[in-house]
Write a protein that holds these residues in place. Sequence first.
Motif, PDB file in Angstrom:
ATOM      1  N   ILE A 180       0.855  -1.186   0.000  1.00  0.00           N
ATOM      2  CA  ILE A 180       0.000   0.000   0.000  1.00  0.00           C
ATOM      3  C   ILE A 180       0.892   1.237   0.000  1.00  0.00           C
ATOM      4  O   ILE A 180       1.867   1.316   0.753  1.00  0.00           O
ATOM      5  CB  ILE A 180      -0.911   0.004   1.244  1.00  0.00           C
ATOM      6  N   ARG A 181       0.545   2.207  -0.829  1.00  0.00           N
ATOM      7  CA  ARG A 181       1.294   3.464  -0.863  1.00  0.00           C
ATOM      8  C   ARG A 181       0.321   4.639  -0.804  1.00  0.00           C
ATOM      9  O   ARG A 181      -0.750   4.610  -1.414  1.00  0.00           O
ATOM     10  CB  ARG A 181       2.130   3.578  -2.149  1.00  0.00           C
ATOM     11  N   VAL A 182       0.715   5.646  -0.049  1.00  0.00           N
ATOM     12  CA  VAL A 182       0.038   6.941  -0.102  1.00  0.00           C
ATOM     13  C   VAL A 182       0.898   7.820  -0.992  1.00  0.00           C
ATOM     14  O   VAL A 182       2.062   8.106  -0.668  1.00  0.00           O
ATOM     15  CB  VAL A 182      -0.134   7.567   1.293  1.00  0.00           C
ATOM     16  N   GLU A 183       0.346   8.225  -2.125  1.00  0.00           N
ATOM     17  CA  GLU A 183       1.126   8.933  -3.141  1.00  0.00           C
ATOM     18  C   GLU A 183       0.798  10.420  -3.135  1.00  0.00           C
ATOM     19  O   GLU A 183      -0.376  10.800  -3.204  1.00  0.00           O
ATOM     20  CB  GLU A 183       0.817   8.369  -4.530  1.00  0.00           C
ATOM     21  N   TRP A 184       1.813  11.239  -3.031  1.00  0.00           N
ATOM     22  CA  TRP A 184       1.611  12.672  -3.254  1.00  0.00           C
ATOM     23  C   TRP A 184       1.538  12.898  -4.760  1.00  0.00           C
ATOM     24  O   TRP A 184       2.445  12.531  -5.500  1.00  0.00           O
ATOM     25  CB  TRP A 184       2.748  13.489  -2.656  1.00  0.00           C
ATOM     26  N   VAL A 185       0.431  13.467  -5.224  1.00  0.00           N
ATOM     27  CA  VAL A 185       0.212  13.648  -6.660  1.00  0.00           C
ATOM     28  C   VAL A 185      -0.139  15.099  -6.933  1.00  0.00           C
ATOM     29  O   VAL A 185      -1.149  15.619  -6.439  1.00  0.00           O
ATOM     30  CB  VAL A 185      -0.936  12.746  -7.174  1.00  0.00           C
ATOM     31  N   ASP A 186       0.744  15.777  -7.684  1.00  0.00           N
ATOM     32  CA  ASP A 186       0.427  17.120  -8.168  1.00  0.00           C
ATOM     33  C   ASP A 186       0.761  17.158  -9.653  1.00  0.00           C
ATOM     34  O   ASP A 186       1.073  16.132 -10.263  1.00  0.00           O
ATOM     35  CB  ASP A 186       1.164  18.190  -7.363  1.00  0.00           C
ATOM     36  N   ASP A 187       0.685  18.360 -10.257  1.00  0.00           N
ATOM     37  CA  ASP A 187       0.899  18.422 -11.712  1.00  0.00           C
ATOM     38  C   ASP A 187       2.369  18.210 -12.082  1.00  0.00           C
ATOM     39  O   ASP A 187       2.704  18.143 -13.271  1.00  0.00           O
ATOM     40  CB  ASP A 187       0.375  19.745 -12.287  1.00  0.00           C
ATOM     41  N   GLY A 188       3.237  18.065 -11.082  1.00  0.00           N
ATOM     42  CA  GLY A 188       4.622  17.742 -11.383  1.00  0.00           C
ATOM     43  C   GLY A 188       4.856  16.258 -11.589  1.00  0.00           C
ATOM     44  O   GLY A 188       5.925  15.844 -12.038  1.00  0.00           O
ATOM     45  N   VAL A 189       3.859  15.432 -11.274  1.00  0.00           N
ATOM     46  CA  VAL A 189       3.963  13.994 -11.490  1.00  0.00           C
ATOM     47  C   VAL A 189       3.573  13.692 -12.930  1.00  0.00           C
ATOM     48  O   VAL A 189       2.566  14.206 -13.440  1.00  0.00           O
ATOM     49  CB  VAL A 189       3.048  13.227 -10.507  1.00  0.00           C
ATOM     50  N   ASP A 190       4.327  12.854 -13.607  1.00  0.00           N
ATOM     51  CA  ASP A 190       4.098  12.512 -15.000  1.00  0.00           C
ATOM     52  C   ASP A 190       2.662  12.014 -15.205  1.00  0.00           C
ATOM     53  O   ASP A 190       2.114  11.277 -14.383  1.00  0.00           O
ATOM     54  CB  ASP A 190       5.091  11.421 -15.425  1.00  0.00           C
ATOM     55  N   PRO A 207      -4.057   8.469  -3.663  1.00  0.00           N
ATOM     56  CA  PRO A 207      -3.483   9.745  -4.082  1.00  0.00           C
ATOM     57  C   PRO A 207      -3.915  10.922  -3.196  1.00  0.00           C
ATOM     58  O   PRO A 207      -5.096  11.253  -3.115  1.00  0.00           O
ATOM     59  CB  PRO A 207      -4.018   9.911  -5.508  1.00  0.00           C
ATOM     60  N   MET A 208      -2.950  11.544  -2.532  1.00  0.00           N
ATOM     61  CA  MET A 208      -3.191  12.796  -1.822  1.00  0.00           C
ATOM     62  C   MET A 208      -2.780  13.936  -2.746  1.00  0.00           C
ATOM     63  O   MET A 208      -1.697  13.904  -3.331  1.00  0.00           O
ATOM     64  CB  MET A 208      -2.394  12.863  -0.525  1.00  0.00           C
ATOM     65  N   THR A 209      -3.627  14.926  -2.898  1.00  0.00           N
ATOM     66  CA  THR A 209      -3.392  16.003  -3.858  1.00  0.00           C
ATOM     67  C   THR A 209      -3.357  17.351  -3.149  1.00  0.00           C
ATOM     68  O   THR A 209      -3.736  17.461  -1.973  1.00  0.00           O
ATOM     69  CB  THR A 209      -4.509  16.013  -4.918  1.00  0.00           C
ATOM     70  N   PRO A 210      -2.929  18.406  -3.853  1.00  0.00           N
ATOM     71  CA  PRO A 210      -2.861  19.738  -3.224  1.00  0.00           C
ATOM     72  C   PRO A 210      -4.208  20.272  -2.760  1.00  0.00           C
ATOM     73  O   PRO A 210      -4.247  21.223  -1.973  1.00  0.00           O
ATOM     74  CB  PRO A 210      -2.272  20.618  -4.338  1.00  0.00           C
ATOM     75  N   SER A 211      -5.306  19.693  -3.228  1.00  0.00           N
ATOM     76  CA  SER A 211      -6.615  20.217  -2.845  1.00  0.00           C
ATOM     77  C   SER A 211      -7.167  19.554  -1.589  1.00  0.00           C
ATOM     78  O   SER A 211      -8.287  19.845  -1.180  1.00  0.00           O
ATOM     79  CB  SER A 211      -7.612  20.022  -3.995  1.00  0.00           C
TER      80      SER A 211
END
Length: 987
Positions: free
Chosen positions: A755-765, A780-784
């Motif tokens: 299991i992974r908690v992924e930081w995802v923003d527009d810098g991720v491919d 996915p944890m996002t900036p919002s």
Amino acid sequence: MPDHYDDATLDVEKERWYCTYFLVNQYNRVKDWEVTKDAHDHTAEITRDLMRALLEAQKFNDEELTALKSVIQLSGTIGIEKTIERIRDTEIESPKVETVIEGIRDSEGCGIVGGTAYPASVPDDETEVVLLESFETLLVDSATNEERDEAVRTVLDLDLQNVGLGTLSPIFSLLHPERYPIVNDQITSTLEVCLAIDIPEDSTRYFDAIEILEDVRSDFGFRDHYRHLDNFCYWANGDTDTTDWYEANDIPNRTVWQLNAGHQSDGGPDSLWPAWKEHGVCSISWDVGDLSELSMAELTDRSSEYDKERVENYLKRFHNELSAGEIIVAKDGGEMLGIGVLGADGYWYDQTYLDERIDGVSVSHPHYRSVEWIVVPSGDHPRTQQWNTGTGLSPRPTLDRTNAFEELRCALANREQNLGNDLIKLDRRSLAIRNGDDSPKKDWINEEPISRVADYYWVKQNHNPDEIEDEYLEAELDQYWAHDLRKLEPGDTIIHYREGELIGSSTVTTPAYRRVEDDTEFQRVDVDFDSFESPVSFASIFEQLLEEDYRFERHNPVNPQGVNQDYLFPLPDRAGRYLVEQGSTRVDDDRLEDLLSNPLFAPSIPQDLYYPPEQASQLTAQMRAAINSGKHIIFTGPPGTGKSELAEAICEHAVTNGAVDDWIFTTATSEWTAYDTVGGYMPIQDGSVDGLEFSPGQFLHCFRSREDDIVNRWLVIDELNRSDIDKAFGQLFSVLTGDSVELPYDGSGDEKEPIRVEWVDDGVDADKRSRIARNPNRYPMTPSWRLIGTMNTADKASLYEMSYAFMRRFAYIHVGIPRARTNEGYANQWLFDPKYESDQDPSNYATAWLAAADADKSGSLQETLEEVAAPLAVLWANLSEKRPVGPAILHDIVTYVDAYDIEGSSTGAALTDAIIALVLPQLEGMRPDERDVLLRGLDTSRERLLDPNGDEESIAAGQAPGLETERLYRTAEDMFGIDLTDEQDKS
């Protein structure tokens, strides 16, 4: 909603009732009611706003009636701009009109019915007045049902041009959908076909139609919202071909057959049924010769070798009475095996057909008909006699008619909901075959495969879209490995690739058969295709398919440069399951894209909370600055200052933005561990499997739903400092600052990947984002996303257990207690006076509490506030000398006193009991000497400030709270083990 025809209200034929019951249940399974209701509510809101604008302007002439007619009709009828133009033609200048136009544009249309777009006409001023009065009644919430019914009758009696019941009933229904149905051709024709009932379409009989539709709604479990029934009729009559085949197949009078799949002497159902399915046939025994060549006398004579009359009847039925397109049920006594449709190629005689195709069993069935077996139940059901239906399949006859098909179909669909589409496909195929749309008997290819056999395959379909539309695979019949469809068997899974995406999967339903076109031989297999809800990009699965365990040694669909260009490729089981999982994961890549930015929020203080103007302004600015700068928030402050309410107010505002779905509210405890926040292993819920599986905690539920959809739920943790933060959140610190974290748990799927908690923003491919979105083991944890906590600063010990590593990830907003007394020591009575008025809304605590009170309690609460404003203000000022408490506790005191019901008791008695119940527990943990001083001073007299902006006359004389101190002290002594009486008191 009755479960059986015998309990129905409507007087309709049994077969019609059960078929309609089945169709309504199928509609409920395939249509999302919330989506339908949202569209209805959108048009209803527009209709109400437009009508309010007309009533404010007191205009209801031709232009206004035409505009109203236009907004209820689907925008496709005349177009969005034409609808807006007709609203502009009213020349009404009102903010409500602009709101209507904005609502239409923002949602790209409106409307719930079709129809013609002819302009409407109001004949005279008298009619205009009647329209205005009637629709005002329909808009008033306080109107009774009788008053609304009378208004409806009045409008229906008017002589309006180009406006009939088909236009007026949708308006009534939009205003009151639980009471007034739409009556138009869509609903009347659908119910006439399905139930053979006549719905009056005359305006004068609208209420007669309502009575009938109420019975329809009751019999078939439609919601108490007539749009549900109306939309079913649209689905059946417009969105699908349901009413076409329903009417053409003559549901009440058609013949449906039941046929036993052999007996033990000929292999029985265990051997025959799989062969029937595989080869698309049904059969019976008793070899009396080719029935098509025997006269009736010869048939009678030859049947005498067996049970003459019974066998003769079976053979006559099989040869003479079974017809192409009729439905046939395969059974094993009373057990249902499958349902199909008889093919067009009729009867044929072959003494060895199944014997050549079933190993180890002598079948001896010479009589055949082709069948397209469409519905195959799981086999986990009891015999149909135990299905809680009126009757089941007849256990004994080999071949007979059944009059229980519609009831059995309905029961089967409820037992296996995934069979709903196939149970409808039966009727479509029945109609198609009877209309001549059926291919001849298939020329099966009985040749050995020339390439690797597997259970999963990849097919590349860039150049033949008909294969998807008509559900088949086809290649030239040659010796090239990538054309080898001969190896495909019913039940194999096909993954369909087209133009850079996996678009769906299918199940093979037939073996390969030969087709000839222009002297070229082709091989074809039929498949049952299901498109993926969201196509899977090739880039998102490319790297995985290059892994060793996902490839054979040769003939693979991908290579390091991309996609191989041949037609059909075998897949290892691991690769096949992986691709099916990717496609079946309910994902909307666009949803994740929506969450990558940090939207601007403008939360405000709720109307039922009061803070002094300067503090309110500061809190608002601090909340907005923290949330818009990307910070998580912790509200700190003493008990009762509104910290939790502010946290939820931020979330309530946030969900109005499309980037936030919801929020989760939870309260921390000292027992919290990472299991509560992150998750951990739990016993597998499926009782058929032993073992453990990962169960996500509160934190992970913020990012994926239980159905693995991408979500953005903010997390509110009340009393955050009650937990051991490092123990409960240690693994998550890095994620809160934009780093991904791998957790020490394995997720679902064959790979058992972590299991992974992924930081995802527009810098991720983008391709990586897609892979994360489609993998249920990635959260996915996002900036919002935001975490909002509250902390009680009265609990100092717990506060200092928080580590700096945790604290620095938040913006802290302190919610202090407004001053309970002035610099001069006056109690601020104006804060609790319900009659006090100022420019601020709310003016003080009293007006905020009254605004939040239930309507039936506000009068009593007003009287209580008027009575206790003075003693409560003094009490708060006295308390704040040693133990600051927030206004929420004072609100609790007021509601306690308001509910106090002891005959003859005084306000002082009620306040005393309120303090014992609500304030004394707050004094736990105080230094004994300070607590003693506080308790002794609670009933001290103070002067009171009646108006903070007033002169000296606004200062009232001193007053004590009027507590029953002896009883208060005695209770406090018992609670805290202290002595509040001294020698002076005793004297």
